[in-house]
Write a protein that holds these residues in place. Structure first.
Motif, PDB file in Angstrom:
ATOM      1  N   GLY A  22      69.811 127.439 159.959  1.00  0.00           N
ATOM      2  CA  GLY A  22      70.125 126.446 160.971  1.00  0.00           C
ATOM      3  C   GLY A  22      71.607 126.141 160.956  1.00  0.00           C
ATOM      4  O   GLY A  22      72.376 126.748 160.213  1.00  0.00           O
ATOM      5  N   HIS A  23      71.988 125.191 161.790  1.00  0.00           N
ATOM      6  CA  HIS A  23      73.383 124.767 161.813  1.00  0.00           C
ATOM      7  C   HIS A  23      73.460 123.316 162.245  1.00  0.00           C
ATOM      8  O   HIS A  23      72.608 122.823 162.964  1.00  0.00           O
ATOM      9  CB  HIS A  23      74.231 125.651 162.732  1.00  0.00           C
ATOM     10  CG  HIS A  23      73.769 125.623 164.164  1.00  0.00           C
ATOM     11  ND1 HIS A  23      74.159 124.658 165.055  1.00  0.00           N
ATOM     12  CD2 HIS A  23      72.934 126.441 164.828  1.00  0.00           C
ATOM     13  CE1 HIS A  23      73.590 124.883 166.226  1.00  0.00           C
ATOM     14  NE2 HIS A  23      72.830 125.962 166.109  1.00  0.00           N
ATOM     15  N   THR A  24      74.497 122.654 161.774  1.00  0.00           N
ATOM     16  CA  THR A  24      74.741 121.275 162.158  1.00  0.00           C
ATOM     17  C   THR A  24      75.459 121.277 163.507  1.00  0.00           C
ATOM     18  O   THR A  24      75.822 122.326 164.037  1.00  0.00           O
ATOM     19  CB  THR A  24      75.610 120.553 161.116  1.00  0.00           C
ATOM     20  OG1 THR A  24      76.872 121.220 161.059  1.00  0.00           O
ATOM     21  CG2 THR A  24      74.957 120.545 159.749  1.00  0.00           C
ATOM     22  N   GLY A  25      75.677 120.090 164.044  1.00  0.00           N
ATOM     23  CA  GLY A  25      76.355 119.964 165.320  1.00  0.00           C
ATOM     24  C   GLY A  25      77.753 120.543 165.325  1.00  0.00           C
ATOM     25  O   GLY A  25      78.236 121.013 166.353  1.00  0.00           O
ATOM     26  N   ASP A  26      78.414 120.560 164.169  1.00  0.00           N
ATOM     27  CA  ASP A  26      79.766 121.129 164.099  1.00  0.00           C
ATOM     28  C   ASP A  26      79.755 122.609 163.733  1.00  0.00           C
ATOM     29  O   ASP A  26      80.798 123.210 163.512  1.00  0.00           O
ATOM     30  CB  ASP A  26      80.650 120.342 163.139  1.00  0.00           C
ATOM     31  CG  ASP A  26      80.228 120.458 161.675  1.00  0.00           C
ATOM     32  OD1 ASP A  26      79.204 121.129 161.377  1.00  0.00           O
ATOM     33  OD2 ASP A  26      80.907 119.869 160.828  1.00  0.00           O
ATOM     34  N   GLY A  27      78.557 123.223 163.654  1.00  0.00           N
ATOM     35  CA  GLY A  27      78.445 124.658 163.399  1.00  0.00           C
ATOM     36  C   GLY A  27      78.329 125.065 161.947  1.00  0.00           C
ATOM     37  O   GLY A  27      78.350 126.243 161.636  1.00  0.00           O
ATOM     38  N   PRO A  29      76.697 126.339 158.835  1.00  0.00           N
ATOM     39  CA  PRO A  29      75.449 127.041 158.572  1.00  0.00           C
ATOM     40  C   PRO A  29      74.701 126.443 157.366  1.00  0.00           C
ATOM     41  O   PRO A  29      75.326 126.064 156.372  1.00  0.00           O
ATOM     42  CB  PRO A  29      75.875 128.471 158.253  1.00  0.00           C
ATOM     43  CG  PRO A  29      77.305 128.580 158.651  1.00  0.00           C
ATOM     44  CD  PRO A  29      77.858 127.202 158.587  1.00  0.00           C
ATOM     45  N   ILE A  30      73.381 126.395 157.497  1.00  0.00           N
ATOM     46  CA  ILE A  30      72.518 125.868 156.439  1.00  0.00           C
ATOM     47  C   ILE A  30      71.302 126.771 156.328  1.00  0.00           C
ATOM     48  O   ILE A  30      70.750 127.209 157.333  1.00  0.00           O
ATOM     49  CB  ILE A  30      72.084 124.428 156.758  1.00  0.00           C
ATOM     50  CG1 ILE A  30      73.320 123.541 156.876  1.00  0.00           C
ATOM     51  CG2 ILE A  30      71.123 123.904 155.708  1.00  0.00           C
ATOM     52  CD1 ILE A  30      73.026 122.119 157.252  1.00  0.00           C
ATOM     53  N   LEU A  31      70.887 127.053 155.099  1.00  0.00           N
ATOM     54  CA  LEU A  31      69.698 127.854 154.854  1.00  0.00           C
ATOM     55  C   LEU A  31      68.713 127.056 154.018  1.00  0.00           C
ATOM     56  O   LEU A  31      69.113 126.210 153.217  1.00  0.00           O
ATOM     57  CB  LEU A  31      70.049 129.140 154.095  1.00  0.00           C
ATOM     58  CG  LEU A  31      70.859 130.170 154.865  1.00  0.00           C
ATOM     59  CD1 LEU A  31      72.328 129.922 154.681  1.00  0.00           C
ATOM     60  CD2 LEU A  31      70.488 131.551 154.421  1.00  0.00           C
ATOM     61  N   THR A  44      79.715 128.108 154.648  1.00  0.00           N
ATOM     62  CA  THR A  44      80.663 128.171 155.749  1.00  0.00           C
ATOM     63  C   THR A  44      80.301 129.362 156.619  1.00  0.00           C
ATOM     64  O   THR A  44      79.523 130.238 156.208  1.00  0.00           O
ATOM     65  CB  THR A  44      82.098 128.357 155.230  1.00  0.00           C
ATOM     66  OG1 THR A  44      82.157 129.608 154.532  1.00  0.00           O
ATOM     67  CG2 THR A  44      82.505 127.218 154.300  1.00  0.00           C
ATOM     68  N   ARG A  45      80.867 129.425 157.802  1.00  0.00           N
ATOM     69  CA  ARG A  45      80.620 130.590 158.660  1.00  0.00           C
ATOM     70  C   ARG A  45      81.102 131.866 157.967  1.00  0.00           C
ATOM     71  O   ARG A  45      80.428 132.889 158.000  1.00  0.00           O
ATOM     72  CB  ARG A  45      81.324 130.427 160.003  1.00  0.00           C
ATOM     73  CG  ARG A  45      80.667 129.420 160.894  1.00  0.00           C
ATOM     74  CD  ARG A  45      81.486 129.216 162.161  1.00  0.00           C
ATOM     75  NE  ARG A  45      80.794 128.305 163.038  1.00  0.00           N
ATOM     76  CZ  ARG A  45      80.453 128.595 164.284  1.00  0.00           C
ATOM     77  NH1 ARG A  45      80.761 129.751 164.804  1.00  0.00           N
ATOM     78  NH2 ARG A  45      79.807 127.709 165.003  1.00  0.00           N
ATOM     79  N   ASP A  46      82.276 131.797 157.331  1.00  0.00           N
ATOM     80  CA  ASP A  46      82.790 132.971 156.611  1.00  0.00           C
ATOM     81  C   ASP A  46      81.877 133.348 155.451  1.00  0.00           C
ATOM     82  O   ASP A  46      81.623 134.530 155.216  1.00  0.00           O
ATOM     83  CB  ASP A  46      84.201 132.722 156.091  1.00  0.00           C
ATOM     84  CG  ASP A  46      85.247 132.774 157.189  1.00  0.00           C
ATOM     85  OD1 ASP A  46      84.972 133.344 158.264  1.00  0.00           O
ATOM     86  OD2 ASP A  46      86.352 132.243 156.961  1.00  0.00           O
TER      87      ASP A  46
END
Length: 64
Positions: A22-27, A29-31, A44-46
């Motif tokens: 998933g992802h938060t409103g600011d992008g 990433p969360i697993l 982080t996205r990276d």
């Protein structure tokens, strides 16, 4: 932490080992594992991109 937008779980062939991304409103990433949804891995996205790239290259195959 803002509300998380979860995607459909990615499950193995047995259907009992499911990972959800998933992802938060600011992008951010969360697993999580669906069997233990309160334990979240925030990255982080990276970091997520590096993990996916490593998996695609087969760098993580020894963990399976």
């Amino acid at each position: 932490m803002s509300e998380i937008q979860w995607q459909e779980p990615l499950c193995g062939s047995g259907g009992n080992a499911c990972i959800q991304i998933g992802h938060t409103g600011d992008g951010t990433p969360i697993l999580r594992e669906t069997s233990n949804p309160r334990d979240l891995l925030v990255t982080t996205r990276d970091g997520l991109r590096n993990f996916v790239d490593a998996a695609k290259r087969g760098d993580l195959d020894h963990l399976l």
